[in-house]
Design an enzyme around this catalytic site. Structure first.
Site, mmCIF file in Angstrom:
data_model
loop_
_atom_site.group_PDB
_atom_site.id
_atom_site.type_symbol
_atom_site.label_atom_id
_atom_site.label_comp_id
_atom_site.label_asym_id
_atom_site.label_seq_id
_atom_site.Cartn_x
_atom_site.Cartn_y
_atom_site.Cartn_z
ATOM 1 N N ASP A 149 3.064 -4.472 8.156
ATOM 2 C CA ASP A 149 1.814 -3.745 7.996
ATOM 3 C C ASP A 149 0.667 -4.736 8.164
ATOM 4 O O ASP A 149 0.423 -5.568 7.292
ATOM 5 C CB ASP A 149 1.809 -3.110 6.593
ATOM 6 N N LYS A 168 -10.550 -0.171 10.269
ATOM 7 C CA LYS A 168 -10.754 -1.397 9.487
ATOM 8 C C LYS A 168 -11.094 -2.561 10.416
ATOM 9 O O LYS A 168 -11.160 -3.710 9.985
ATOM 10 C CB LYS A 168 -9.483 -1.724 8.692
ATOM 11 N N GLN A 192 -4.505 -5.000 6.903
ATOM 12 C CA GLN A 192 -5.501 -5.898 6.329
ATOM 13 C C GLN A 192 -5.623 -7.220 7.074
ATOM 14 O O GLN A 192 -6.675 -7.845 7.054
ATOM 15 C CB GLN A 192 -5.179 -6.184 4.850
ATOM 16 N N HIS A 205 0.863 -1.188 0.000
ATOM 17 C CA HIS A 205 0.000 0.000 0.000
ATOM 18 C C HIS A 205 0.901 1.239 0.000
ATOM 19 O O HIS A 205 1.975 1.226 0.603
ATOM 20 C CB HIS A 205 -0.841 -0.050 1.282
ATOM 21 N N CYS A 219 -4.578 2.114 -3.860
ATOM 22 C CA CYS A 219 -3.363 2.679 -3.262
ATOM 23 C C CYS A 219 -2.177 1.759 -3.469
ATOM 24 O O CYS A 219 -1.345 1.589 -2.556
ATOM 25 C CB CYS A 219 -3.555 2.943 -1.771
HETATM 26 C C1 LIG Z 1 -2.364 -2.853 3.567
HETATM 27 C C2 LIG Z 1 -2.710 -1.467 4.047
HETATM 28 N N1 LIG Z 1 -1.769 -0.719 4.650
HETATM 29 C C3 LIG Z 1 -2.020 0.510 5.103
HETATM 30 C C4 LIG Z 1 -3.248 1.085 4.954
HETATM 31 C C5 LIG Z 1 -3.448 2.480 5.434
HETATM 32 O O1 LIG Z 1 -4.407 2.542 6.438
HETATM 33 P P1 LIG Z 1 -4.957 3.977 6.905
HETATM 34 O O2 LIG Z 1 -5.521 4.633 5.694
HETATM 35 O O3 LIG Z 1 -5.993 3.657 7.897
HETATM 36 O O4 LIG Z 1 -3.799 4.721 7.455
HETATM 37 C C6 LIG Z 1 -4.271 0.333 4.341
HETATM 38 C C7 LIG Z 1 -5.636 0.869 4.178
HETATM 39 O O5 LIG Z 1 -6.022 1.462 3.223
HETATM 40 C C8 LIG Z 1 -3.983 -0.956 3.862
HETATM 41 O O6 LIG Z 1 -4.920 -1.689 3.250
#
Ligand SMILES: Cc1ncc(COP(=O)(O)O)c(C=O)c1O
Ligand SMILES: Cc1ncc(COP(=O)(O)O)c(C=O)c1O
Lengths: 146, 410, 410, 146
Positions: C199, C225, C202, C122, C365
């Site tokens: 990370d 999430k 998910q 992401h 993203c």
């Molecule tokens: C794999 C992953 N990492 C990071 C994020 C970033 O999360 P947030 O937008 O809540 O900071 C997301 C969510 O969009 C994600 O799916």
């Protein structure tokens, strides 16, 4: 807004138009437009001569709405002067914002009037206006004084 | 005049008992309570419109985007920002100040430059500048206060000079309640070529804010001191600065093209909003702004001024109590610090808490000020539009018993 | 088995109609809806316990502090963190990743070092590392995927080597749904001397998380999430790293002594929490964790697996539809990306939205991944514990009409 | 917890104790303790000889609770060995957490038993334990092996 008034035959036809989606050999001006929120990514090419759009084309990816809007725009601007193009873009953007009152102004947009009600579908407004914003940037870069 | 009964009835938190006594909440400079309208707006968002904004083409995502941007528009109007591009949502005032320090400060401040702040700054408008000064070889200089807890404009003019790259200052001190003559200072600093960062965390709930009139280059505040949820804050910045500043947090939402080795960034204000924003916080902030607008600044200011006046009078009558701050009503807001001879503020706080009174004790995140004033700490009461004179009476009554509890004769 | 009726009844957002049809919410990888228990916990906090935590000695401030720390304890237990010192609250996963990149990355990564991430990361776990690499003269290297959208461990071992200073990788890709064999990769990276940033944005809602078993040096996720409010995220970091790292955001709460020119910092985890924290967000996250624990991972995983299996089968039957991701149930989570020949995902999304279906279209993203796969974008459905097979039937039915709307014969 | 059981005569007396609040001329060990959340700031000075606390004193600012707790602690540790001091601190901290069951252990704390119920007043726990945490750090620095 119903799907049938969004995906009209006219729009679908333009969205698959291969005639306007090509590379201009002798483009005098190229501008890329991108919508980071949905990924529409188009490049507009213009061939200008003596302040007139002699030819125009586009390439890139996007949804049916952005592709159709771009294609209609290209049909509309061929043969026009920069000033005319700028005016048309203003009318188009005004129409989207529901700021254009006069019927005869809207008529100037020809087929692009098809997007008159896109503001009822807020998620798609950016798709419809992308090409037009890109075009105005291209024209402004050509005529920095104006 | 404010219909105080109605107003209080709108804040569920105010109706409760604490230690068997009706809550007297006088810690509004730390955080405010939330009216039903804000509670409901947040709840309604969660139950009916919750989605991840931007990049979504389905109904809930579109709704979330619209509500987020609607909140931004409300904030822009509330502070009279010329454009929503100049309104960046952060998690609190602290993040907003760090954003300016990291992004503007680290990229623009040079070795030999000076950064000027006031000795009464909150740590959040102080430590980030210490760091920038340290990293860039700049000097951090202070505006000191007069005996009346005011900024001496003549002395300030010696500190702020052509070397001043940044002036960072709060409109109103959270530790003293003083309201500084910001417009004059900003004008002077601008004439010297400084960039001005204004901390509105304390002023925004009490004074009408107009960033254009202030001529702030940057202006920050927090939602939770303004009847909105925690987790939402605002950075206003002039577009002319924001557009050239490097981004601060990186990630989703704030990018345009990302390739494996390079990234270009989204437009303002999104360039500074990485990751999923706190939509419900923004919605709550919008609702809080609506709430304030409905009441109107005139009534709020009048009410708070009369509370402050009353409290200053009544507190002055308490034996051994000394007010730490200006007594001039024109130069202060509804935040009053004081000491009680022989009594440590922490003990005072515990004792009045037994009467249901919430007041704050400590250095108020302004240790350099405390050091300057040679006080380890103070007690602080801070009023909001929902406080009453009766509450001040309860406070004064309770305070007058403190020395007794701590073993003094009177 | 999950009592799906009861579960759905606990989520007010799920009961609504969208475009005249019952909402079919399949965008859970973007953000989840909130159960009544979480809504109530937040509301209850605001109505009864709201105060600014830390530094307060009155009842509400003490309560807010206790609730904040109680939430931290719940998070620590939830991810099996050895200590609450290692649990830092942030506003979202993105801020947590930036904290690691700014604080650990900028202070430890040297010129010539390599940072390794996966091509499916992401943007939030990618752009911060690009920046660190750029500033420090390090190289950002990628792990690429096989035809089955898996990491080729043998090739990975060539990329991860003794030059690797940081490996940053998601357990589960939000764009593909793939679950990577993280423990093996982490082990290998540790043997090469790399620091590992995981990370979990998910994976956390779908798989039991054990940061000790993962042996993560850093681990991040977002509350929104995970059925919790927006505006709250978590950074877990091993104390051995966190204690020596410079602070990131500076301001209130995170300091020990502040003098005019110098500052020393508070203990862990407070050193990394500047400004007023999002207490209600933390309280909501705690309540969401309680909610999940009550249901239990076994039931959740079973239900989500059966949904994923069913969806993979049903979607495979849709003409012109191609699944972008592994079809092996053991190697994926309940997030499914796909393309529909000749149809742009944005149009698909608009069309199924008319049937009340929320799905996501775009690059998720993960532009470098899209580029690598030579796809401008995909459509994505993502399931949560409250989704049903009936919803998948509605999706499939709606998808099978999409090409018709877009003017194709079939 | 009521105010009268918090601000007892004994605690108030100790909170004003000037005997223990002084500078030790010949301190062998000095340690500053600070509570960033409420601003209590004390410095403990020890004069150790052959592993024994010969004299002890403190200086600094704080509320009645922290001052009294510090003063009682100083009375308690004079004449004790490092090991005895460490044990007493453990008992005190254990008492605060309600982890000490045996009466006779509590009795070892002498007057400091006055803080037995401070956990009912969570905002004040840090005030009561500050000196003891600081002391243990001082002792640990003296005997790094233990
Ligand atoms: C794999 C992953 N990492 C990071 C994020 C970033 O999360 P947030 O937008 O809540 O900071 C997301 C969510 O969009 C994600 O799916
Ligand atoms: C003057 C001032 N500036 C900044 C802050 C920091 O606000 P926050 O903690 O919401 O980031 C505060 C609040 O404590 C304040 O009073």
């Amino acid at each position: 807004m119903s799907l049938s008034s969004l995906y009209t035959e006219l729009i679908l036809e333009h969205s698959r138009n291969c005639e306007n989606k090509r590379n201009l050999e002798c483009a005098t001006c190229t501008k890329r437009g991108y919508n980071p929120s949905c990924g529409d990514d188009i490049t507009i090419e213009l061939m200008m001569e003596e302040g007139k759009v002699i030819d125009a084309a586009f390439s890139g990816d996007g949804c049916a709405i952005s592709q159709a809007s771009t294609s209609m725009m290209i049909d509309l601007i061929k043969g026009r002067t920069s000033e005319e193009v700028q005016k048309l873009v203003q009318i188009f953007l005004g129409m989207i914002k529901k700021e254009i009152e006069k019927e005869e102004d809207l008529d100037l947009l020809e087929e692009a009037i098809a997007f008159q009600n896109i503001s009822n579908m807020p998620a798609r407004v950016k798709c419809a206006v992308l090409a037009w914003h890109t075009l105005i940037q291209a024209i402004e870069e050509l005529n920095p004084q104006s | 005049m404010l219909d105080i009964e109605t107003i209080r009835s709108e804040f569920p938190a105010l109706g409760q008992n604490v230690n068997g006594k009706p809550l007297v909440y006088l810690d509004n400079a730390a955080t405010t309570q939330m009216p039903v309208g804000v509670l409901e707006a947040v709840r309604n968002y969660k139950e009916r419109f919750n989605g991840n904004p931007h990049r979504g083409s389905h109904y809930l995502s579109v709704k979330a985007t619209m509500l987020l941007e609607e909140a931004r528009t409300k904030v822009a109007k509330f502070i009279n920002s010329p454009s929503t591009k100049e309104v960046v949502f952060t998690k609190n005032a602290t993040e907003a100040l760090n954003l300016v320090a990291y992004s503007y400060g680290l990229s623009s401040i040079q070795s030999g430059d000076e950064i000027v702040i006031c000795i009464s700054e909150h740590h959040s408008n102080l430590v980030p500048w210490q760091r920038v000064a340290g990293l860039k070889g700049a000097t951090l200089r202070y505006l000191y206060l007069t005996e009346e807890y005011e900024i001496d404009l003549e002395r300030a003019k010696q500190i702020i000079n052509e070397k001043t790259a940044v002036l960072a200052i709060a409109v109103m001190s959270n530790a003293l309640g003083t309201i500084y003559p910001i417009e004059k200072i900003v004008d002077y600093a601008h004439n010297q070529g400084a960039v001005v960062v204004i901390d509105g965390a304390q002023s925004v709930p009490h004074l009408k804010t107009d960033v254009q009139k202030l001529n702030a280059d940057f202006f920050v505040f927090s939602g939770h001191k303004l009847f909105a949820p925690m987790g939402i804050g605002v950075l206003y910045g002039k577009e002319s600065f924001l557009k050239d500043m490097p981004p601060f947090l990186m990630g989703g939402e704030m990018v345009e093209y990302v390739t494996e080795q390079e990234t270009s960034f989204n437009e303002l204000p999104h360039k500074f909003e990485a990751g999923t924003p706190n939509v419900e916080g923004a919605v709550g902030l919008g609702a809080a702004i609506d709430y304030l607008s409905e009441i109107g600044w005139e009534k709020i200011t009048e009410h708070e001024k009369s509370l402050t006046k009353y409290a200053l009078e009544k507190l002055s009558e308490v034996q051994y109590l000394k007010i730490i701050g200006s007594k001039n009503l024109e130069k202060r807001g509804p935040v009053i610090s004081f000491t009680l001879e022989g009594c440590h503020p922490h003990d005072i706080s515990t004792i009045v808490d037994m009467d249901g009174i919430a007041l704050r004790a400590g250095h108020h995140c302004a240790q350099p000020l405390m050091n300057y004033l040679q006080l380890p700490s103070t007690s602080r009461v801070s009023f909001s539009l929902y406080n009453t004179k009766e509450e001040i009476d309860i406070l004064v009554e309770s305070l007058s018993k403190v020395r007794g509890w701590l073993g003094y004769e009177s």
